[in-house]
Structures are given as C-alpha cells and as structure tokens.
Write a protein that holds these residues in place. Structure first.
Motif, PDB file in Angstrom:
ATOM      1  N   LEU A  15       0.774  -1.180   0.138  1.00 54.84           N
ATOM      2  CA  LEU A  15      -0.035   0.002  -0.070  1.00 54.84           C
ATOM      3  C   LEU A  15       0.901   1.245   0.000  1.00 54.84           C
ATOM      4  O   LEU A  15       1.869   1.425   0.640  1.00 54.84           O
ATOM      5  N   ILE A  16       0.480   2.124  -0.698  1.00 56.16           N
ATOM      6  CA  ILE A  16       1.051   3.359  -0.527  1.00 56.16           C
ATOM      7  C   ILE A  16       0.574   4.452   0.519  1.00 56.16           C
ATOM      8  O   ILE A  16      -0.694   4.798   0.632  1.00 56.16           O
ATOM      9  N   VAL A  17       1.360   4.867   1.140  1.00 49.93           N
ATOM     10  CA  VAL A  17       1.057   5.815   2.396  1.00 49.93           C
ATOM     11  C   VAL A  17       1.206   6.967   2.232  1.00 49.93           C
ATOM     12  O   VAL A  17       2.180   7.604   1.763  1.00 49.93           O
ATOM     13  N   SER A  18       0.071   7.928   2.467  1.00 49.16           N
ATOM     14  CA  SER A  18       0.221   9.410   2.385  1.00 49.16           C
ATOM     15  C   SER A  18      -0.440   9.909   3.901  1.00 49.16           C
ATOM     16  O   SER A  18      -0.749   9.221   4.634  1.00 49.16           O
ATOM     17  N   HIS A  19      -0.227  11.339   3.965  1.00 49.26           N
ATOM     18  CA  HIS A  19      -0.469  11.962   5.405  1.00 49.26           C
ATOM     19  C   HIS A  19      -1.157  13.064   5.247  1.00 49.26           C
ATOM     20  O   HIS A  19      -0.908  14.110   4.069  1.00 49.26           O
ATOM     21  N   SER A  20      -2.215  13.594   5.876  1.00 50.40           N
ATOM     22  CA  SER A  20      -2.835  14.714   5.770  1.00 50.40           C
ATOM     23  C   SER A  20      -2.081  16.179   6.134  1.00 50.40           C
ATOM     24  O   SER A  20      -2.437  16.950   5.289  1.00 50.40           O
ATOM     25  N   ASN A  21      -1.157  15.899   6.945  1.00 47.84           N
ATOM     26  CA  ASN A  21      -0.378  17.029   7.291  1.00 47.84           C
ATOM     27  C   ASN A  21       0.979  17.393   6.467  1.00 47.84           C
ATOM     28  O   ASN A  21       1.640  18.222   6.639  1.00 47.84           O
ATOM     29  N   LEU A  22       1.441  16.038   5.881  1.00 50.39           N
ATOM     30  CA  LEU A  22       2.713  15.961   5.312  1.00 50.39           C
ATOM     31  C   LEU A  22       2.496  15.902   3.728  1.00 50.39           C
ATOM     32  O   LEU A  22       2.390  14.626   3.230  1.00 50.39           O
ATOM     33  N   THR A  23       2.539  16.895   3.021  1.00 50.80           N
ATOM     34  CA  THR A  23       2.213  16.854   1.660  1.00 50.80           C
ATOM     35  C   THR A  23       3.237  16.460   0.774  1.00 50.80           C
ATOM     36  O   THR A  23       2.799  15.729  -0.323  1.00 50.80           O
ATOM     37  N   SER A  24       4.363  16.175   1.251  1.00 50.37           N
ATOM     38  CA  SER A  24       5.478  15.757   0.222  1.00 50.37           C
ATOM     39  C   SER A  24       5.983  14.205   0.719  1.00 50.37           C
ATOM     40  O   SER A  24       6.782  13.599   0.264  1.00 50.37           O
ATOM     41  N   LEU A  59      -8.969   4.132   3.324  1.00 54.49           N
ATOM     42  CA  LEU A  59      -8.332   3.278   2.335  1.00 54.49           C
ATOM     43  C   LEU A  59      -8.839   3.839   1.015  1.00 54.49           C
ATOM     44  O   LEU A  59     -10.188   4.016   0.899  1.00 54.49           O
ATOM     45  N   ARG A  60      -8.027   4.178   0.128  1.00 57.00           N
ATOM     46  CA  ARG A  60      -8.202   4.805  -1.409  1.00 57.00           C
ATOM     47  C   ARG A  60      -7.784   3.820  -2.427  1.00 57.00           C
ATOM     48  O   ARG A  60      -6.753   3.252  -2.337  1.00 57.00           O
ATOM     49  N   ASP A  61      -8.706   3.944  -3.471  1.00 53.70           N
ATOM     50  CA  ASP A  61      -8.159   3.191  -4.561  1.00 53.70           C
ATOM     51  C   ASP A  61      -7.248   3.810  -5.565  1.00 53.70           C
ATOM     52  O   ASP A  61      -6.809   5.048  -5.145  1.00 53.70           O
ATOM     53  N   GLU A  62      -6.792   3.247  -6.758  1.00 50.85           N
ATOM     54  CA  GLU A  62      -5.885   4.030  -7.589  1.00 50.85           C
ATOM     55  C   GLU A  62      -6.131   5.359  -8.044  1.00 50.85           C
ATOM     56  O   GLU A  62      -5.242   6.472  -8.323  1.00 50.85           O
ATOM     57  N   THR A  63      -7.353   5.556  -8.224  1.00 50.32           N
ATOM     58  CA  THR A  63      -7.735   7.038  -8.520  1.00 50.32           C
ATOM     59  C   THR A  63      -8.075   7.963  -7.523  1.00 50.32           C
ATOM     60  O   THR A  63      -8.035   9.122  -7.721  1.00 50.32           O
ATOM     61  N   GLY A  64      -7.777   7.506  -6.183  1.00 52.44           N
ATOM     62  CA  GLY A  64      -7.837   8.511  -5.080  1.00 52.44           C
ATOM     63  C   GLY A  64      -9.223   8.377  -4.163  1.00 52.44           C
ATOM     64  O   GLY A  64      -9.140   9.181  -3.359  1.00 52.44           O
ATOM     65  N   SER A  65     -10.066   7.733  -4.916  1.00 56.76           N
ATOM     66  CA  SER A  65     -11.518   7.780  -4.196  1.00 56.76           C
ATOM     67  C   SER A  65     -11.337   7.000  -3.066  1.00 56.76           C
ATOM     68  O   SER A  65     -11.002   5.641  -2.895  1.00 56.76           O
ATOM     69  N   ARG A  87      -4.161   3.409  -1.713  1.00 55.27           N
ATOM     70  CA  ARG A  87      -3.514   3.946  -0.571  1.00 55.27           C
ATOM     71  C   ARG A  87      -3.891   3.980   0.594  1.00 55.27           C
ATOM     72  O   ARG A  87      -5.178   4.063   0.658  1.00 55.27           O
ATOM     73  N   LEU A  88      -3.164   4.158   1.669  1.00 52.55           N
ATOM     74  CA  LEU A  88      -3.577   4.095   2.953  1.00 52.55           C
ATOM     75  C   LEU A  88      -3.305   5.574   3.509  1.00 52.55           C
ATOM     76  O   LEU A  88      -2.056   5.915   3.577  1.00 52.55           O
ATOM     77  N   HIS A  89      -4.459   6.409   3.571  1.00 50.44           N
ATOM     78  CA  HIS A  89      -4.224   7.978   3.924  1.00 50.44           C
ATOM     79  C   HIS A  89      -4.447   7.821   5.430  1.00 50.44           C
ATOM     80  O   HIS A  89      -5.431   7.781   5.923  1.00 50.44           O
ATOM     81  N   ILE A  90      -3.398   8.647   5.784  1.00 52.64           N
ATOM     82  CA  ILE A  90      -3.424   9.004   7.572  1.00 52.64           C
ATOM     83  C   ILE A  90      -3.917  10.420   7.634  1.00 52.64           C
ATOM     84  O   ILE A  90      -3.716  11.308   6.928  1.00 52.64           O
ATOM     85  N   VAL A  91      -5.133  10.496   8.441  1.00 50.08           N
ATOM     86  CA  VAL A  91      -5.798  11.546   8.735  1.00 50.08           C
ATOM     87  C   VAL A  91      -5.287  11.733  10.265  1.00 50.08           C
ATOM     88  O   VAL A  91      -5.659  10.984  11.159  1.00 50.08           O
TER      89      VAL A  91
END
Length: 244
Positions: A15-24, A59-65, A87-91
């Motif tokens: 899974l790709i990890v992203s973060h709500s406060n860390l844009t990069s 949990l988001r799919d390849e399109t970001g949904s 994508r596993l998005h951390i809020v």
C-alpha cells in the motif's frame, strides 16, 4: 458448522502511505491482511509521528477515491478488501500534533538557536578563540597576496624573447608576454608561442590581444609552469628509426 475463511500463505499487499499534514510524504508499506487496524496504526505511528489515538485511516483506490474508513481497531485489514497499489491515507486529528504547521517539511519555520557575540566570547573555548590563537602562533600574510608575490618573483626571471619549455608535456616555444592580465584573473601570467600547433589561440584571449602568433600556437599559463633556458626547436624526425 461454518467453515473458516482460508487466506493464502502470502496474503500481504503493498500500500502507498500518504498523510494529511505532510504533503511531500509518500511511502510504500507491505503488510499482511491478517494485521489488525490497531497494529497497522502502531506501525504507521513510528513512520509518521502521528499518535495511534489521533490517527484515522482511509483506504483509497488507484484513482484516489475513498473505498473505506478503517474504523474498527480489532478488525483485520482483510475485512476492507485492499489491493496492491491502494493508498492508505493517514488523517491526523490532533490540531497540536507534531506533524501540524508544516515545520517537519519546511525547516525555515523551525526556530534557530542563536547566541550573542558577548555570550559566545564568554565560553571557555570556541572556534573564534582557536582561530585567533593559531594566527598568533603562525603569523602569515594573506594567501592570495603570498601567491601573487611568489608569481612576481618567478616572472622576474622570465623575459619576452626567452626560449622556454612549458609543463605539462614539455612543450617548447618562445616567451611573448609576461605580466598581469586582469581579464584572465588576478596574479601574473606568461604568454608563449609554441613551436608546434599545441596551443589554443593566436595570442588573443577573451577579446584581449596579449601578443601575436599563428593560430593554434598560442598559450597563456602561470609562471610556475614555465622554465626558460636553452631549448632549441625539436627536429620533428629525431625520434624516427632509420630504415634498414
């Protein structure tokens, strides 16, 4: 009796990890689908600094949904049907979190430690005192001035018209210019007309005419590369073997 859900031996997903406060911030994590949401949060806390209590996972799919909210800490990841590349998005829900405000990504926002000159001088030892001490023990003139003086001394023994040999390559020629050339840089220079076309110009450099010679025979070098003396032109056939 209901049969148990059988998962394959290797049920992990990437899974790709992203973060709500860390844009990069972006990272890949490979995790077993049997891992609980709570255990997954523990793993991500160590990667991002967001505490488990303040973390919501999407949990988001390849399109970001958004596919699902991972809202049950005891549930396994498999309950949310993730696929490789999701994508596993951390809020981060904590407004005072270490990740908020952008200072983890923009170091210009971090307050720098400063010390006044007076407080710095009161330190028992510091680099400034060390440097002053070394200078007092080894008084030397400015490096650039010392270099200029050395070059001037070398040029005192080099005159226009002298035969010379220039290193590297022991290239022979005649001295055509001696002196300063501001267009080339500070210090002293020596212009040479080589016997052979081993140079780069005809005595003109950067639109300044220092001397005249055939094109490709001219060079301007530092005086330490020039040795004057009895250096006659070489016989171009002197190294050829006699035919038998």
């Amino acid at each position: 009796m209901a049969s148990k859900l059988q998962l394959p031996a290797d049920d992990s997903v990437t899974l790709i990890v992203s973060h709500s406060n860390l844009t990069s911030f972006s990272s890949d994590v490979r995790v077993s689908q049997q891992t609980t949401v709570e255990a997954l949060k523990e793993k991500l806390w160590k990667k991002t600094g967001t505490s488990v209590a303040s973390m919501r996972l999407e949990l988001r799919d390849e399109t970001g949904s958004r596919v699902a909210d991972l809202d049950r800490d005891a549930a396994p990841l498999a309950a949310y049907s993730p696929y490789d590349g999701y994508r596993l998005h951390i809020v981060d829900l904590d407004p005072s979190s270490v990740t908020s405000g952008g200072w983890l990504e923009d170091t210009s926002l971090v307050e720098k430690y400063t010390i006044s000159d007076e407080a710095y001088d009161k330190l028992g030892t510091n680099f400034r005192k060390f440097k002053e001490n070394m200078v007092s023990k080894n008084p030397v003139m400015d490096d650039k001035q010392q270099s200029d003086n050395q070059m001037e001394e070398l040029c005192a023994n080099i005159k226009v018209g002298d035969r010379c040999e220039v290193e590297p390559g022991a290239k022979r020629g005649t001295v055509k210019f001696v002196g300063k050339a501001e267009a080339l840089g500070r210090g002293f220079w020596v212009g040479v007309q080589y016997d052979e076309p081993l140079g780069k110009h005809d005595g003109m450099v950067k639109r300044v005419r220092f001397f005249e010679c055939p094109q490709g025979h001219g060079a301007i070098v530092r005086p330490e590369k020039v040795k004057v003396g009895d250096f006659p032109e070489r016989d171009p056939f002197e190294d050829e073997e006699e035919e038998i």
